[in-house]
Design a protein around this motif. Sequence first.
Motif, PDB file in Angstrom:
ATOM      1  N   THR A 278       7.186   6.788  13.376  1.00 28.64           N
ATOM      2  CA  THR A 278       6.376   6.453  12.202  1.00 28.64           C
ATOM      3  C   THR A 278       5.479   5.262  12.511  1.00 28.64           C
ATOM      4  N   SER A 279       4.285   5.303  11.926  1.00 32.20           N
ATOM      5  CA  SER A 279       3.349   4.193  12.138  1.00 32.20           C
ATOM      6  C   SER A 279       3.711   3.025  11.232  1.00 32.20           C
TER       7      SER A 279
ATOM      8  N   VAL B 242       5.394  13.680  -2.941  1.00 37.45           N
ATOM      9  CA  VAL B 242       4.937  12.439  -3.568  1.00 37.45           C
ATOM     10  C   VAL B 242       3.561  12.121  -2.988  1.00 37.45           C
TER      11      VAL B 242
ATOM     12  N   ASN C 146       9.070   5.428  19.580  1.00 41.62           N
ATOM     13  CA  ASN C 146       7.710   5.845  19.268  1.00 41.62           C
ATOM     14  C   ASN C 146       6.990   6.232  20.553  1.00 41.62           C
TER      15      ASN C 146
ATOM     16  N   GLN D 123      10.286  10.475   5.770  1.00 40.02           N
ATOM     17  CA  GLN D 123       9.007  10.593   5.075  1.00 40.02           C
ATOM     18  C   GLN D 123       8.485  12.027   5.211  1.00 40.02           C
TER      19      GLN D 123
ATOM     20  N   HIS E 211       9.591  11.582   0.378  1.00 42.53           N
ATOM     21  CA  HIS E 211       8.300  12.061  -0.129  1.00 42.53           C
ATOM     22  C   HIS E 211       8.363  13.508  -0.591  1.00 42.53           C
TER      23      HIS E 211
ATOM     24  N   ALA F  31       6.281  11.281  10.831  1.00 38.80           N
ATOM     25  CA  ALA F  31       5.701  12.536  11.342  1.00 38.80           C
ATOM     26  C   ALA F  31       5.883  12.709  12.849  1.00 38.80           C
TER      27      ALA F  31
ATOM     28  N   ARG G 244       0.071  23.818   5.685  1.00 40.14           N
ATOM     29  CA  ARG G 244       1.211  23.029   6.195  1.00 40.14           C
ATOM     30  C   ARG G 244       2.531  23.737   5.929  1.00 40.14           C
TER      31      ARG G 244
ATOM     32  N   PHE H 117       0.126  12.511  10.802  1.00 40.66           N
ATOM     33  CA  PHE H 117      -0.851  12.161   9.776  1.00 40.66           C
ATOM     34  C   PHE H 117      -2.046  11.434  10.331  1.00 40.66           C
ATOM     35  N   ARG H 118      -1.746  10.495  11.223  1.00 41.31           N
ATOM     36  CA  ARG H 118      -2.825   9.582  11.646  1.00 41.31           C
ATOM     37  C   ARG H 118      -3.190   9.774  13.119  1.00 41.31           C
TER      38      ARG H 118
ATOM     39  N   SER I  90       1.713   1.334  18.587  1.00 40.63           N
ATOM     40  CA  SER I  90       1.010   1.944  17.454  1.00 40.63           C
ATOM     41  C   SER I  90       1.765   1.748  16.143  1.00 40.63           C
TER      42      SER I  90
ATOM     43  N   TYR J 283      -2.074  22.436   1.691  1.00 40.31           N
ATOM     44  CA  TYR J 283      -0.603  22.501   1.625  1.00 40.31           C
ATOM     45  C   TYR J 283      -0.057  23.872   2.019  1.00 40.31           C
TER      46      TYR J 283
ATOM     47  N   TYR K 201       4.124   2.570   2.462  1.00 40.09           N
ATOM     48  CA  TYR K 201       5.182   1.902   1.692  1.00 40.09           C
ATOM     49  C   TYR K 201       5.581   2.772   0.521  1.00 40.09           C
TER      50      TYR K 201
ATOM     51  N   GLY L 288      -0.164   6.895  -4.461  1.00 37.90           N
ATOM     52  CA  GLY L 288      -0.405   6.417  -5.829  1.00 37.90           C
ATOM     53  C   GLY L 288       0.627   6.931  -6.804  1.00 37.90           C
ATOM     54  N   GLU L 289       1.513   7.852  -6.338  1.00 39.91           N
ATOM     55  CA  GLU L 289       2.591   8.349  -7.215  1.00 39.91           C
ATOM     56  C   GLU L 289       3.895   7.633  -6.875  1.00 39.91           C
TER      57      GLU L 289
HETATM   58  C1  BV8 Z   1       4.100   4.102  -4.372  1.00 39.03           C
HETATM   59  C2  BV8 Z   1       3.758  13.239   1.162  1.00 39.03           C
HETATM   60  C3  BV8 Z   1       4.084   2.933  -6.441  1.00 39.03           C
HETATM   61  C4  BV8 Z   1       2.529  14.030   1.021  1.00 39.03           C
HETATM   62  C5  BV8 Z   1       3.151  10.972   1.823  1.00 39.03           C
HETATM   63  C6  BV8 Z   1       2.708  -1.817  -0.479  1.00 39.03           C
HETATM   64  C7  BV8 Z   1       1.830  -2.261   0.489  1.00 39.03           C
HETATM   65  C8  BV8 Z   1       0.694  -1.511   0.829  1.00 39.03           C
HETATM   66  C9  BV8 Z   1       0.428  -0.290   0.189  1.00 39.03           C
HETATM   67  C10 BV8 Z   1       1.298   0.146  -0.784  1.00 39.03           C
HETATM   68  C11 BV8 Z   1       2.434  -0.601  -1.117  1.00 39.03           C
HETATM   69  N1  BV8 Z   1       3.096   0.073  -2.095  1.00 39.03           N
HETATM   70  C12 BV8 Z   1       2.422   1.191  -2.382  1.00 39.03           C
HETATM   71  C13 BV8 Z   1       1.318   1.269  -1.613  1.00 39.03           C
HETATM   72  C14 BV8 Z   1       0.316   2.336  -1.659  1.00 39.03           C
HETATM   73  C15 BV8 Z   1       0.722   3.533  -0.811  1.00 39.03           C
HETATM   74  C16 BV8 Z   1       0.648   3.203   0.658  1.00 39.03           C
HETATM   75  O1  BV8 Z   1       1.654   2.892   1.291  1.00 39.03           O
HETATM   76  N2  BV8 Z   1      -0.544   3.357   1.193  1.00 39.03           N
HETATM   77  C17 BV8 Z   1      -0.757   3.189   2.607  1.00 39.03           C
HETATM   78  C18 BV8 Z   1      -1.822   4.185   3.064  1.00 39.03           C
HETATM   79  C19 BV8 Z   1      -1.147   1.767   2.881  1.00 39.03           C
HETATM   80  N3  BV8 Z   1       2.042   4.018  -1.136  1.00 39.03           N
HETATM   81  C20 BV8 Z   1       2.149   4.887  -2.139  1.00 39.03           C
HETATM   82  O2  BV8 Z   1       1.214   5.282  -2.808  1.00 39.03           O
HETATM   83  C21 BV8 Z   1       3.562   5.393  -2.432  1.00 39.03           C
HETATM   84  N4  BV8 Z   1       3.761   5.273  -3.840  1.00 39.03           N
HETATM   85  O3  BV8 Z   1       4.397   3.125  -3.754  1.00 39.03           O
HETATM   86  O4  BV8 Z   1       4.022   4.149  -5.728  1.00 39.03           O
HETATM   87  C22 BV8 Z   1       4.023   3.290  -7.872  1.00 39.03           C
HETATM   88  C23 BV8 Z   1       5.030   2.817  -8.705  1.00 39.03           C
HETATM   89  C24 BV8 Z   1       4.967   3.125 -10.058  1.00 39.03           C
HETATM   90  C25 BV8 Z   1       3.928   3.922 -10.557  1.00 39.03           C
HETATM   91  C26 BV8 Z   1       2.936   4.411  -9.709  1.00 39.03           C
HETATM   92  C27 BV8 Z   1       2.967   4.090  -8.350  1.00 39.03           C
HETATM   93  C28 BV8 Z   1       3.668   6.867  -2.083  1.00 39.03           C
HETATM   94  C29 BV8 Z   1       3.576   7.057  -0.591  1.00 39.03           C
HETATM   95  C30 BV8 Z   1       3.901   8.526  -0.235  1.00 39.03           C
HETATM   96  C31 BV8 Z   1       2.645   9.259   0.140  1.00 39.03           C
HETATM   97  N5  BV8 Z   1       2.980  10.617   0.587  1.00 39.03           N
HETATM   98  N6  BV8 Z   1       3.539  12.205   2.157  1.00 39.03           N
HETATM   99  C32 BV8 Z   1       2.247  14.825   2.265  1.00 39.03           C
HETATM  100  O5  BV8 Z   1       2.995  14.736   3.246  1.00 39.03           O
HETATM  101  O6  BV8 Z   1       1.249  15.546   2.242  1.00 39.03           O
HETATM  102  S1  BV8 Z   1       2.971   9.816   3.041  1.00 39.03           S
HETATM  103  C33 BV8 Z   1       2.523  10.554   4.507  1.00 39.03           C
HETATM  104  O7  BV8 Z   1       2.384   9.474   5.425  1.00 39.03           O
HETATM  105  C34 BV8 Z   1       3.605  11.437   5.135  1.00 39.03           C
HETATM  106  O8  BV8 Z   1       4.815  11.489   4.412  1.00 39.03           O
HETATM  107  C35 BV8 Z   1       3.856  10.739   6.459  1.00 39.03           C
HETATM  108  O9  BV8 Z   1       5.105  10.946   6.964  1.00 39.03           O
HETATM  109  C36 BV8 Z   1       3.667   9.356   5.999  1.00 39.03           C
HETATM  110  C37 BV8 Z   1       3.678   8.223   6.919  1.00 39.03           C
HETATM  111  O10 BV8 Z   1       3.009   8.539   8.075  1.00 39.03           O
HETATM  112  P1  BV8 Z   1       3.909   8.637   9.401  1.00 39.03           P
HETATM  113  O11 BV8 Z   1       5.058   9.554   9.119  1.00 39.03           O
HETATM  114  O12 BV8 Z   1       4.218   7.280   9.883  1.00 39.03           O
HETATM  115  O13 BV8 Z   1       2.934   9.414  10.337  1.00 39.03           O
HETATM  116  P2  BV8 Z   1       1.711   8.810  11.137  1.00 39.03           P
HETATM  117  O14 BV8 Z   1       0.885   9.977  11.560  1.00 39.03           O
HETATM  118  O15 BV8 Z   1       1.099   7.676  10.389  1.00 39.03           O
HETATM  119  O16 BV8 Z   1       2.400   8.146  12.435  1.00 39.03           O
HETATM  120  C38 BV8 Z   1       3.043   8.962  13.380  1.00 39.03           C
HETATM  121  C39 BV8 Z   1       3.735   8.015  14.338  1.00 39.03           C
HETATM  122  O17 BV8 Z   1       4.509   8.798  15.234  1.00 39.03           O
HETATM  123  C40 BV8 Z   1       2.770   7.201  15.164  1.00 39.03           C
HETATM  124  O18 BV8 Z   1       3.263   5.873  15.266  1.00 39.03           O
HETATM  125  C41 BV8 Z   1       2.810   7.901  16.539  1.00 39.03           C
HETATM  126  O19 BV8 Z   1       2.627   6.964  17.595  1.00 39.03           O
HETATM  127  C42 BV8 Z   1       4.213   8.423  16.567  1.00 39.03           C
HETATM  128  N7  BV8 Z   1       4.423   9.638  17.350  1.00 39.03           N
HETATM  129  C43 BV8 Z   1       3.554  10.669  17.536  1.00 39.03           C
HETATM  130  N8  BV8 Z   1       4.149  11.623  18.299  1.00 39.03           N
HETATM  131  C44 BV8 Z   1       5.429  11.187  18.561  1.00 39.03           C
HETATM  132  C45 BV8 Z   1       5.598   9.914  17.960  1.00 39.03           C
HETATM  133  N9  BV8 Z   1       6.746   9.217  18.054  1.00 39.03           N
HETATM  134  C46 BV8 Z   1       7.759   9.778  18.758  1.00 39.03           C
HETATM  135  N10 BV8 Z   1       7.673  11.000  19.351  1.00 39.03           N
HETATM  136  C47 BV8 Z   1       6.525  11.717  19.286  1.00 39.03           C
HETATM  137  N11 BV8 Z   1       6.443  12.921  19.907  1.00 39.03           N
END
Ligand code: BV8
Length: 293
Positions: free
Chosen positions: A235-236, A204, A261, A107, A127, A30, A76, A41-42, A266, A73, A240, A207-208
């Motif tokens: 990305t943070s 996605v 980043n 993502q 996603h 993001a 967004r 997101f975060r 972060s 949505y 996964y 949990g999907e």
């Molecule tokens: C799945 C779509 C299996 C919706 C999104 C293994 C380990 C741990 C957990 C899991 C694992 N495997 C699965 C999981 C569970 C889960 C998960 O990862 N949970 C997390 C919370 C721990 N994963 C899932 O559920 C995935 N599914 O694995 O399924 C399965 C198999 C069979 C049957 C059933 C199930 C699905 C994950 C997808 C979720 N959907 N998005 C929507 O967008 O509304 S994820 C969502 O978070 C967005 O896509 C977003 O992009 C994504 C990640 O966040 P980031 O992009 O990193 O954004 P964030 O805000 O966190 O960070 C921004 C970063 O940018 C920061 O670091 C900041 O410092 C930096 N920044 C800010 N400004 C700038 C910048 N950098 C540069 N320039 C700037 N200007």
Amino acid sequence: MAASKAAYSSVSLFHEKLLRSNRILAICGAGLSAASGLPTFRGAGGLWRNHNAVELATPEAFEADPGLVWLFYAYRRHMALEANPNPAHYALAELARKKPGFRCLTQNVDNLHVRAQHPSEQLSLLHGSLFALKCSNAPGCKWTDPYNTADPLCPALAPAAEKNTDPTKPLPLLDPSKPLADIKPDELPHCPECETGLVRPGVVWFGEPLDEGMLDEIDEWIEKEPVDMVLVIGTSSFVYPAAGYAERARTEGRTAVVTVNLELGSAQGRNKIEEGDFGFEGDAAVLLPELLK
Ligand code: BV8
């Protein structure tokens, strides 16, 4: 940190490595779209009213209150339609045209890579997309609309498409002091094919599973030849399986993992920092055109 601090942030050493790199993987989050005005997101923008975006991006939330999730949505979709790709999106698209061995995994669901003319065969939407629609009875019902930009999608979602006349004030939709419209399921679009399922965003949710064919194709791409460079952009590294690709693609002694980043600390990545890695702190929209030129 094995890498020397100076080498880790050296743009000239990075440019030398980029010149020698043919197989490059990018993992985008993001932060890449922050400069386009889309909240992350975060980060501070990650809270939608008093809801946490992550809690709304789940099948359970949609099941419990489809109207609320659709307002989130629809908002967004509206924001993404009003936004434009930024120089970072264009720099990645340019890199793809210059380096056929470059592959971008994003993502982000905001469609900004596509609008920056990123070659589609070198882009994986991990996603999904805000502008894809599908039936909530999937996979039973196969109906999808791959690209729908109706804004609003239906009259009940009009609050999400309101123009912000006074930028000094939050949109009524975002003002936690204003009650959200209570939208009933029968005011929401239903699947034109099965007529029973609600239409849902083609993203996605947590949990999907991600698209299996796409995951297999990415695995094949990573495994077919060593990867020279992994760009981890905005990305943070918290979600996964996306966050796992940097280490999956690493070949010790060959692959440079390059973190871009706003706050290097972060990136909650599981990524270790090895000799030959790089880290650049700042706005991706400013850094990437300079790094990838
Ligand atoms: C799945 C779509 C299996 C919706 C999104 C293994 C380990 C741990 C957990 C899991 C694992 N495997 C699965 C999981 C569970 C889960 C998960 O990862 N949970 C997390 C919370 C721990 N994963 C899932 O559920 C995935 N599914 O694995 O399924 C399965 C198999 C069979 C049957 C059933 C199930 C699905 C994950 C997808 C979720 N959907 N998005 C929507 O967008 O509304 S994820 C969502 O978070 C967005 O896509 C977003 O992009 C994504 C990640 O966040 P980031 O992009 O990193 O954004 P964030 O805000 O966190 O960070 C921004 C970063 O940018 C920061 O670091 C900041 O410092 C930096 N920044 C800010 N400004 C700038 C910048 N950098 C540069 N320039 C700037 N200007």
